[in-house]
Design an enzyme around this catalytic site. Structure first.
Site, PDB file in Angstrom:
ATOM      1  N   ASP A  16     -13.855 -37.145  24.653  1.00  0.00           N
ATOM      2  CA  ASP A  16     -13.472 -35.884  23.998  1.00  0.00           C
ATOM      3  C   ASP A  16     -11.971 -35.634  24.012  1.00  0.00           C
ATOM      4  O   ASP A  16     -11.509 -34.496  24.060  1.00  0.00           O
ATOM      5  CB  ASP A  16     -14.187 -34.679  24.662  1.00  0.00           C
ATOM      6  N   GLY A  19      -9.936 -36.241  21.604  1.00  0.00           N
ATOM      7  CA  GLY A  19      -9.410 -35.934  20.270  1.00  0.00           C
ATOM      8  C   GLY A  19      -9.289 -37.206  19.425  1.00  0.00           C
ATOM      9  O   GLY A  19      -8.466 -37.270  18.509  1.00  0.00           O
ATOM     10  N   LYS A  20     -10.133 -38.191  19.731  1.00  0.00           N
ATOM     11  CA  LYS A  20     -10.091 -39.473  19.002  1.00  0.00           C
ATOM     12  C   LYS A  20     -10.327 -39.266  17.512  1.00  0.00           C
ATOM     13  O   LYS A  20      -9.667 -39.893  16.677  1.00  0.00           O
ATOM     14  CB  LYS A  20     -11.154 -40.445  19.563  1.00  0.00           C
ATOM     15  N   ASN A  27     -24.039 -40.233  21.011  1.00  0.00           N
ATOM     16  CA  ASN A  27     -23.544 -39.485  22.177  1.00  0.00           C
ATOM     17  C   ASN A  27     -22.121 -39.001  21.869  1.00  0.00           C
ATOM     18  O   ASN A  27     -21.640 -38.037  22.437  1.00  0.00           O
ATOM     19  CB  ASN A  27     -23.563 -40.337  23.463  1.00  0.00           C
ATOM     20  N   ALA A  28     -21.450 -39.708  20.973  1.00  0.00           N
ATOM     21  CA  ALA A  28     -20.103 -39.318  20.556  1.00  0.00           C
ATOM     22  C   ALA A  28     -20.171 -38.100  19.640  1.00  0.00           C
ATOM     23  O   ALA A  28     -21.123 -37.920  18.888  1.00  0.00           O
ATOM     24  CB  ALA A  28     -19.443 -40.476  19.810  1.00  0.00           C
ATOM     25  N   GLY A  29     -19.140 -37.286  19.721  1.00  0.00           N
ATOM     26  CA  GLY A  29     -18.980 -36.158  18.797  1.00  0.00           C
ATOM     27  C   GLY A  29     -17.505 -36.079  18.484  1.00  0.00           C
ATOM     28  O   GLY A  29     -16.711 -35.743  19.350  1.00  0.00           O
ATOM     29  N   HIS A  30     -17.129 -36.477  17.300  1.00  0.00           N
ATOM     30  CA  HIS A  30     -15.716 -36.545  16.922  1.00  0.00           C
ATOM     31  C   HIS A  30     -15.430 -35.480  15.878  1.00  0.00           C
ATOM     32  O   HIS A  30     -16.011 -35.494  14.798  1.00  0.00           O
ATOM     33  CB  HIS A  30     -15.379 -37.951  16.394  1.00  0.00           C
ATOM     34  N   GLN A  34     -16.383 -42.369  23.462  1.00  0.00           N
ATOM     35  CA  GLN A  34     -16.310 -42.047  24.890  1.00  0.00           C
ATOM     36  C   GLN A  34     -14.885 -42.283  25.415  1.00  0.00           C
ATOM     37  O   GLN A  34     -13.951 -42.122  24.658  1.00  0.00           O
ATOM     38  CB  GLN A  34     -17.355 -42.860  25.684  1.00  0.00           C
ATOM     39  N   PRO A  67     -20.456 -26.637  28.360  1.00  0.00           N
ATOM     40  CA  PRO A  67     -19.068 -26.363  28.733  1.00  0.00           C
ATOM     41  C   PRO A  67     -18.475 -27.626  29.365  1.00  0.00           C
ATOM     42  O   PRO A  67     -19.137 -28.302  30.142  1.00  0.00           O
ATOM     43  CB  PRO A  67     -19.163 -25.250  29.776  1.00  0.00           C
TER      44      PRO A  67
HETATM   45  P1  GDP Z   1     -13.276 -36.826  20.454  1.00  0.00           P
HETATM   46  O1  GDP Z   1     -14.685 -36.990  20.892  1.00  0.00           O
HETATM   47  O2  GDP Z   1     -12.326 -37.632  21.280  1.00  0.00           O
HETATM   48  O3  GDP Z   1     -13.083 -37.071  18.979  1.00  0.00           O
HETATM   49  O4  GDP Z   1     -12.904 -35.305  20.718  1.00  0.00           O
HETATM   50  P2  GDP Z   1     -13.831 -34.016  20.366  1.00  0.00           P
HETATM   51  O5  GDP Z   1     -13.855 -33.836  18.905  1.00  0.00           O
HETATM   52  O6  GDP Z   1     -15.139 -34.126  21.063  1.00  0.00           O
HETATM   53  O7  GDP Z   1     -13.040 -32.881  21.098  1.00  0.00           O
HETATM   54  C1  GDP Z   1     -11.727 -32.556  20.787  1.00  0.00           C
HETATM   55  C2  GDP Z   1     -11.681 -31.089  20.332  1.00  0.00           C
HETATM   56  O8  GDP Z   1     -10.357 -30.638  20.347  1.00  0.00           O
HETATM   57  C3  GDP Z   1     -12.176 -30.881  18.922  1.00  0.00           C
HETATM   58  O9  GDP Z   1     -12.764 -29.612  18.829  1.00  0.00           O
HETATM   59  C4  GDP Z   1     -10.906 -30.930  18.098  1.00  0.00           C
HETATM   60  O10 GDP Z   1     -10.996 -30.201  16.874  1.00  0.00           O
HETATM   61  C5  GDP Z   1      -9.935 -30.267  19.028  1.00  0.00           C
HETATM   62  N1  GDP Z   1      -8.553 -30.710  18.947  1.00  0.00           N
HETATM   63  C6  GDP Z   1      -8.054 -31.964  18.709  1.00  0.00           C
HETATM   64  N2  GDP Z   1      -6.730 -32.002  18.847  1.00  0.00           N
HETATM   65  C7  GDP Z   1      -6.341 -30.731  19.155  1.00  0.00           C
HETATM   66  C8  GDP Z   1      -5.092 -30.127  19.473  1.00  0.00           C
HETATM   67  O11 GDP Z   1      -4.046 -30.753  19.501  1.00  0.00           O
HETATM   68  N3  GDP Z   1      -5.120 -28.800  19.775  1.00  0.00           N
HETATM   69  C9  GDP Z   1      -6.238 -28.064  19.804  1.00  0.00           C
HETATM   70  N4  GDP Z   1      -6.159 -26.783  20.124  1.00  0.00           N
HETATM   71  N5  GDP Z   1      -7.447 -28.600  19.504  1.00  0.00           N
HETATM   72  C10 GDP Z   1      -7.492 -29.920  19.217  1.00  0.00           C
HETATM   73  P1  IMO Z   2     -16.887 -38.899  22.606  1.00  0.00           P
HETATM   74  O1  IMO Z   2     -16.884 -40.148  21.776  1.00  0.00           O
HETATM   75  C1  IMO Z   2     -17.619 -37.089  26.509  1.00  0.00           C
HETATM   76  C2  IMO Z   2     -20.914 -38.746  28.870  1.00  0.00           C
HETATM   77  C3  IMO Z   2     -22.098 -37.821  29.085  1.00  0.00           C
HETATM   78  C4  IMO Z   2     -22.559 -38.311  30.439  1.00  0.00           C
HETATM   79  C5  IMO Z   2     -22.339 -39.820  30.358  1.00  0.00           C
HETATM   80  C6  IMO Z   2     -23.562 -40.616  29.951  1.00  0.00           C
HETATM   81  O2  IMO Z   2     -17.180 -37.662  21.836  1.00  0.00           O
HETATM   82  O3  IMO Z   2     -15.665 -38.805  23.451  1.00  0.00           O
HETATM   83  P2  IMO Z   2     -24.850 -40.975  27.649  1.00  0.00           P
HETATM   84  O4  IMO Z   2     -25.533 -39.986  26.743  1.00  0.00           O
HETATM   85  O5  IMO Z   2     -23.787 -41.764  26.996  1.00  0.00           O
HETATM   86  O6  IMO Z   2     -25.838 -41.849  28.385  1.00  0.00           O
HETATM   87  O7  IMO Z   2     -24.153 -40.053  28.788  1.00  0.00           O
HETATM   88  O8  IMO Z   2     -21.325 -40.005  29.377  1.00  0.00           O
HETATM   89  N1  IMO Z   2     -20.535 -38.944  27.449  1.00  0.00           N
HETATM   90  C7  IMO Z   2     -19.473 -38.367  26.876  1.00  0.00           C
HETATM   91  N2  IMO Z   2     -18.584 -37.469  27.358  1.00  0.00           N
HETATM   92  N3  IMO Z   2     -17.473 -37.574  25.264  1.00  0.00           N
HETATM   93  C8  IMO Z   2     -18.334 -38.484  24.776  1.00  0.00           C
HETATM   94  O9  IMO Z   2     -18.164 -39.078  23.571  1.00  0.00           O
HETATM   95  C9  IMO Z   2     -19.415 -38.895  25.574  1.00  0.00           C
HETATM   96  N4  IMO Z   2     -20.444 -39.749  25.389  1.00  0.00           N
HETATM   97  C10 IMO Z   2     -21.106 -39.783  26.553  1.00  0.00           C
HETATM   98  O10 IMO Z   2     -21.705 -36.474  29.103  1.00  0.00           O
HETATM   99  O11 IMO Z   2     -21.706 -37.815  31.446  1.00  0.00           O
HETATM  100 MG    MG Z   3     -16.302 -35.836  21.539  1.00  0.00          MG
END
Ligand code: GDP
Ligand code: IMO
Ligand code: MG
Length: 431
Positions: free
Chosen positions: A13, A15-16, A38-41, A225, A305
């Site tokens: 998470d 910010g990939k 499991n990823a959420g981008h 991840q 959270p």
């Molecule tokens: P990822 O899994 O690595 O792609 O990251 P996520 O999308 O799960 O979580 C990153 C969160 O931070 C998302 O809600 C993005 O929209 C947000 N985000 C990314 N870069 C920034 C930043 O520079 N500032 C703020 N405030 N939010 C950001």
């Molecule tokens: P992105 O790509 C953050 C964590 C889960 C748990 C552990 C194992 O959005 O960064 P799993 O479902 O993979 O067997 O869970 O890994 N986890 C992540 N945490 N970002 C992710 O993906 C994750 N994908 C898995 O919360 O601790």
């Molecule tokens: Mg994510």
């Protein structure tokens, strides 16, 4: 040759998705190679939010080719819903924009049921998985009993594999976990219909990517991840079930390491973790809550959270060792605005002994006491900065200190969720 890997340098998470969206402008092809839904981008483009679980974050760029390679575990239901959502928003107009690995393993309902049942059984010792069936699907792959995308395209083969798998999985679900069984006929029908829809996207993705590279196209590999969730090098057992580090992306995509020209590690200006496991710089006080609220630190996949803490330099140095980072993309610097001070963990103390490197075992990591350095905070809103020099001096000093402590230059700074809230200091495709 400019083929760049973007991966998470912390616990996910980072910010990939946003960084991949930015770099997609300079690439021709964008590929996911590890993990699953499991990823959420998350991407925010002109105020509009998109969350991708399987589809590469380059998909919003018309004409760029997106690939889900063999190393990804694909839940076809999630994939098709993602495709439908994109089409309803007027993207992915041409199906050939999305290619899927013929040999990618498929997540089936029994994987999800087993993931849930196992976590429930573990109680307080649970991993805190995303409950998407990722672990059980990778287990079947390694056990050589998995079902792949190519099998879905052949009804007889799929029926046979499904029957054989259900025999064991239903036994486990019913007799060991006391959970409901998965029905054979309805699962067969449902997944064959998914297979029909996915079939036009299926190709040999390793061949495709290597041909792309051969003809001079630039490929961007999107990690999932983070380094500390790697199955071999992360905080085991509190990890995911795949190799999230650079080598994993090569294996998953069938593109050799010698064809990769750079690896960008994405790191937040602080650090978060979702799920269980050790986390030395975790903040349990008001500061942690403040960062969670300001950074909107709630999971993009599960809504949980996220645990928040100060930037941990040993973690980044470890990610650098595992991935030989060419640069860091530092995200969410804006979230730290308005704090009276900011802290950085420079090393740990374990049983009274100072350690610069992250320890190998979970028990040592749990006993690690962060050694902090305190830096001056800044009050200005950063979201309009577009050059490094636009940042307040204290924020500049913070970034420079992170570079010194990590041993890696910060090539990109993100100061807001939106695509345009970005300072591109050095472009890895042109470096
Ligand atoms: P990822 O899994 O690595 O792609 O990251 P996520 O999308 O799960 O979580 C990153 C969160 O931070 C998302 O809600 C993005 O929209 C947000 N985000 C990314 N870069 C920034 C930043 O520079 N500032 C703020 N405030 N939010 C950001
Ligand atoms: P992105 O790509 C953050 C964590 C889960 C748990 C552990 C194992 O959005 O960064 P799993 O479902 O993979 O067997 O869970 O890994 N986890 C992540 N945490 N970002 C992710 O993906 C994750 N994908 C898995 O919360 O601790
Ligand atoms: Mg994510």
């Amino acid at each position: 040759m400019k083929n760049i890997i973007v991966l998470g340098a912390q616990w996910g998470d980072e910010g990939k998705g946003k960084v991949v969206d930015i770099y997609s402008d300079f690439a021709d092809t964008i590929a996911r190679a590890t993990g699953g839904n499991n990823a959420g981008h998350t991407l925010v483009v002109r105020g509009e939010k998109f969350v991708f679980h399987l589809i590469p974050s380059g998909i919003l760029h018309p004409g760029k080719k997106c690939v889900i390679t063999n190393g990804v575990v694909v839940d076809p239901k999630v994939l098709l819903s993602e495709i439908d959502k994109l089409k309803s928003r007027d993207y992915l107009k041409d199906d050939s924009q999305l290619r899927i690995g013929y040999l990618a393993h498929i997540i089936l309902p029994y994987h999800i049921a087993l993931d849930r049942a196992r976590e429930e059984r573990l109680g307080s010792r649970k991993i805190g998985t995303t409950a998407r069936g990722i672990g059980p699907c990778y287990e079947d792959k390694i056990a050589r009993t998995g079902i792949r995308a190519c099998d879905l395209a052949h009804p007889d083969v799929f029926a046979e594999l499904l029957r054989a798998n259900l025999e064991l999985k239903n036994f486990l679900l019913k007799n060991y976990y006391g959970a409901g069984e998965i029905d054979f006929p309805s699962t067969l029908d449902e997944y064959l219909s998914y297979g029909e829809r996915i079939r036009p996207h299926l190709i040999d993705t390793s061949l495709f990517l290597n041909e792309e590279i051969h003809r001079g196209a630039k490929v961007l590999f999107e990690g999932a991840q983070g380094a500390l969730l790697d199955i071999d090098h992360g905080t085991y057992p509190f990890v995911t079930s795949s190799n999230t580090t650079a080598g994993g992306l090569c294996t998953g995509s069938g593109v050799a390491p010698t064809k990769i020209s750079g690896v960008i590690g994405v790191a937040k200006a602080y650090i978060t973790r979702v799920g269980g496991g050790p986390f030395p710089t975790e903040l349990f006080d008001d500061m942690g809550q403040k960062i969670r609220d300001r950074g909107w630190e709630y999971g993009s996949t599960t809504g949980r959270p996220r645990r928040c803490g100060w930037f941990d330099a040993p973690v980044i140095r470890y990610a650098h060792r595992l991935n030989a980072l060419s640069g860091i993309a530092l995200t969410k610097l804006d979230v730290l605005s308005g704090l009276p001070h900011v802290k950085v963990c420079t090393a740990y103390e374990i049983d009274g002994v100072r350690r610069e490197e992250i320890p190998l075992t979970v028990s040592e990591l749990e006993r690690s006491v962060p050694v902090y350095e305190q830096l001056e905070g800044w009050t200005e809103d950063l979201s309009d900065a577009r050059e490094f020099g636009d940042l307040p001096k204290a924020a500049q000093r913070y970034v420079r200190r992170l570079e010194e402590l990590s041993g890696v230059e910060v090539m990109l700074i993100s100061i807001g969720a939106d695509r345009n809230q970005t300072i591109l200091r050095k472009n890895p495709f042109r470096a």
